[in-house]
Every structure is written in structure tokens, then in C-alpha cells.
Design a protein around this motif. Structure first.
Motif, PDB file in Angstrom:
ATOM      1  N   UNK A 162      20.188 -69.105  48.019  1.00 55.37           N
ATOM      2  CA  UNK A 162      20.147 -67.810  47.333  1.00 55.37           C
ATOM      3  C   UNK A 162      19.370 -66.794  48.157  1.00 55.37           C
ATOM      4  N   UNK A 163      18.274 -67.218  48.771  1.00 53.30           N
ATOM      5  CA  UNK A 163      17.470 -66.304  49.589  1.00 53.30           C
ATOM      6  C   UNK A 163      18.217 -65.880  50.848  1.00 53.30           C
ATOM      7  N   UNK A 164      19.029 -66.767  51.393  1.00 55.07           N
ATOM      8  CA  UNK A 164      19.834 -66.394  52.568  1.00 55.07           C
ATOM      9  C   UNK A 164      20.814 -65.285  52.199  1.00 55.07           C
ATOM     10  N   UNK A 165      21.457 -65.411  51.034  1.00 56.94           N
ATOM     11  CA  UNK A 165      22.345 -64.341  50.568  1.00 56.94           C
ATOM     12  C   UNK A 165      21.566 -63.049  50.367  1.00 56.94           C
ATOM     13  N   UNK A 166      20.380 -63.162  49.791  1.00 51.14           N
ATOM     14  CA  UNK A 166      19.556 -61.980  49.540  1.00 51.14           C
ATOM     15  C   UNK A 166      19.223 -61.266  50.842  1.00 51.14           C
ATOM     16  N   UNK A 167      18.843 -62.015  51.854  1.00 53.30           N
ATOM     17  CA  UNK A 167      18.467 -61.392  53.131  1.00 53.30           C
ATOM     18  C   UNK A 167      19.665 -60.713  53.788  1.00 53.30           C
ATOM     19  N   UNK A 168      20.851 -61.279  53.618  1.00 51.64           N
ATOM     20  CA  UNK A 168      22.048 -60.655  54.184  1.00 51.64           C
ATOM     21  C   UNK A 168      22.396 -59.368  53.448  1.00 51.64           C
TER      22      UNK A 168
END
Length: 296
Positions: A162-168
């Protein structure tokens, strides 16, 4: 973890446990499975409602075609990929842009009140894929009474995907998710979002003051110096015995007179009500109060 918004439940939570009449052996196996997840996979199952955990485990059992807790537990012990899949399922990652617009009008009022007095530090706890932190940043950019350059947003969650999506900062519209409708809280959201077909990319200037990191409200230490903490629809999944410690972590992360926003279906436990003054009861907006001598 997620979730923001009143009484809105992850669709997976509509799944019922596989067998409401499970015998003692099944119950023992389920208990052992949860202990494995807590001890070996470092997810604090003991803090969550059993009904919530059972729904999530049962959902994974259906997807892996396991008919019993025992067969699923065996699969879980052997397959690292399923361990990751279960951890992701247990993470409460339902979210949206500007969910519950009336609450966001209340958050607007809080940000206006805080703006103009130096940097405003906002923590979006259990932020899932980042749509809540970006909503905070877009609101700051959109409101002429808020100095967006002074608003700094931290989004945290326990789910690394979820955090990877957020950073993108890129979100895809699907058959069940209408991003245009979510973003219509703003008069002209395309000032802050680049739309390419079904893909919505958060603009660079909105992302400038937003950052993300992993944080577990259950096990990790408090943060410090926040003017506003937004933590919506996490506590409805948590056993009452553990809500106090999590809210104390949030309280210690707030500056004196800092604000807290929780989900509209949630309440502050009675033993903590002296620590938070009600500012907007219907919107679940509170303000931290310093303890008096009689509170010790």
C-alpha cells in the motif's frame, strides 16, 4: 491499515466465517494459526476482533480452496507467498479521496485554524494507499485561507505494498471505483491531478510536502509534534482492551491542543475522554487537552 469514513467496511468484511458451528478442534487450530501469525509474521492478531480476523482468514481460505483451518494453516506454514497474501488481507486498506465530505469540511476548518501560525504537521495514520494524505494536501492547496506551503503531511501504514502505491501517487479507476466522483469534493480537482484515461496521477506540487513511512500503531513508538492526526475507521476493528494504548500513542504524538479526527462510527473510550475535548461531536473531531492535577 485503513480506513477512513463512517461505517464503511472493506468488501471482504462482508464475507462470513466459513463455519459458525466449528468444533473445538477447529477453534484450537484457528487459535494456533493466529498465534503463528503474531509470533512468526509479527502481525498483532491479539489486538483485533476475532470476528474480523476470522472473516479475513476465511476469505483467504476460499481463494486458496482450503476447506478447513487445518489445511489452510498447513499451506500458510509452507508458502511464504501465502504469508504475504494473508498479511496484506489483514491490513485494513480500504480508503478513498475525500470520503465523507462533511468530515472534510470539518478538517478544512481545523486546517484554517492552524494555518498562519508556522508549519502545520499532519499525520494520516493507517493511510492505506495514500489517498487520504493526498486529500489533505489537495485541500490545503485548494483553500485560499490555508497556506499550503506550510502544511506537511505524513502518511503511515503497516502494508508495504500500500505504501509503494502511495509513493507512486498513481491510481487507476475501476468498475467499482469512481475516482472522478471521489475527487469532485474539489471544484476543479484537475488542477492537482493529471488524468490519463483511467489513470489519475497526483501532481508533483501536491506531492512536495507529502511523505510516507511504515508505522504500526500497535507496536511502534509514538511520534511527536503533530498538530493534527487523522485516523479514521481503524478502531472499529480493534478489541476494546487495546484501543486505549493506541489512542495514548496518538495523544503523545500530538502537540498540546492538537486535533484528532477518527471515524464517524467510532468513539473515544470513557477512560480517555478527559484527554480529548470534543470539538465537533457529529464529525468525531477532538482536541487534545493537557491533564489536570486531578487526572493523575
Amino acid at each position: 491499515m485503513i480506513g477512513d469514513g463512517a461505517g464503511e467496511i472493506d468488501p471482504e468484511d462482508l464475507d462470513l466465517p466459513l463455519d459458525d458451528t466449528a468444533g473445538d478442534d477447529d477453534e484450537e487450530t484457528f487459535t494456533e494459526l493466529l498465534a503463528f501469525v503474531e509470533e512468526e509474521l509479527s502481525f498483532a492478531t491479539s489486538h483485533y476482533n476475532d470476528s474480523y480476523l476470522d472473516r479475513r482468514v476465511s476469505s483467504r481460505m476460499r481463494r486458496t480452496q482450503c476447506d478447513t483451518y487445518e489445511s489452510y494453516f498447513e499451506l500458510l506454514r509452507q508458502e511464504p507467498a501465502e504469508q504475504e497474501a494473508l498479511l496484506e488481507a489483514l491490513s485494513i486498506n480500504v480508503t478513498g479521496f475525500f470520503r465523507n465530505p462533511d468530515v472534510w469540511e470539518g478538517i478544512r476548518t481545523v486546517l484554517r485554524r492552524l494555518s498562519g501560525n508556522g508549519p502545520v504537521r499532519v499525520w494520516s495514520a493507517a493511510c492505506a494507499d495514500g489517498r487520504e494524505p493526498y486529500s489533505l494536501a489537495m485541500l490545503a492547496h485548494d483553500d485560499p485561507e490555508i497556506d499550503e506551503s506550510s502544511v506537511y503531511v505524513l502518511g503511515t501504514d503497516i502494508s508495504q505494498p500500500a505504501l509503494e502505491t502511495a509513493r507512486e501517487g498513481v491510481y487507476e479507476e475501476s468498475r467499482t471505483i469512481d475516482l472522478d466522483e471521489q475527487l469532485s469534493f474539489l471544484d476543479d480537482y484537475r488542477r492537482y491531478v493529471d488524468v490519463d484515461g483511467r489513470n489519475y496521477r497526483i501532481a508533483d506540487d501536491v506531492r512536495t510536502n507529502v511523505r510516507f513511512q511504515r508505522h504500526d500503531l500497535i507496536n511502534d513508538e509514538p511520534k511527536s509534534g503533530f498538530d493534527l492526526v487523522v485516523c479514521r475507521n481503524l478502531f472499529i476493528y480493534i478489541d476494546n482492551a487495546y484501543k486505549r494504548s493506541m489512542l495514548e500513542t496518538i495523544g503523545r504524538s500530538l502537540r498540546s491542543s492538537g486535533y484528532l479526527v477518527i471515524g464517524k462510527a467510532e468513539t473515544i473510550p470513557p477512560n480517555l475522554q478527559s484527554a480529548f475535548a470534543v470539538r465537533e461531536a457529529r464529525l468525531r473531531i477532538y482536541q487534545r487537552e493537557e491533564p489536570t492535577a486531578t487526572d493523575h
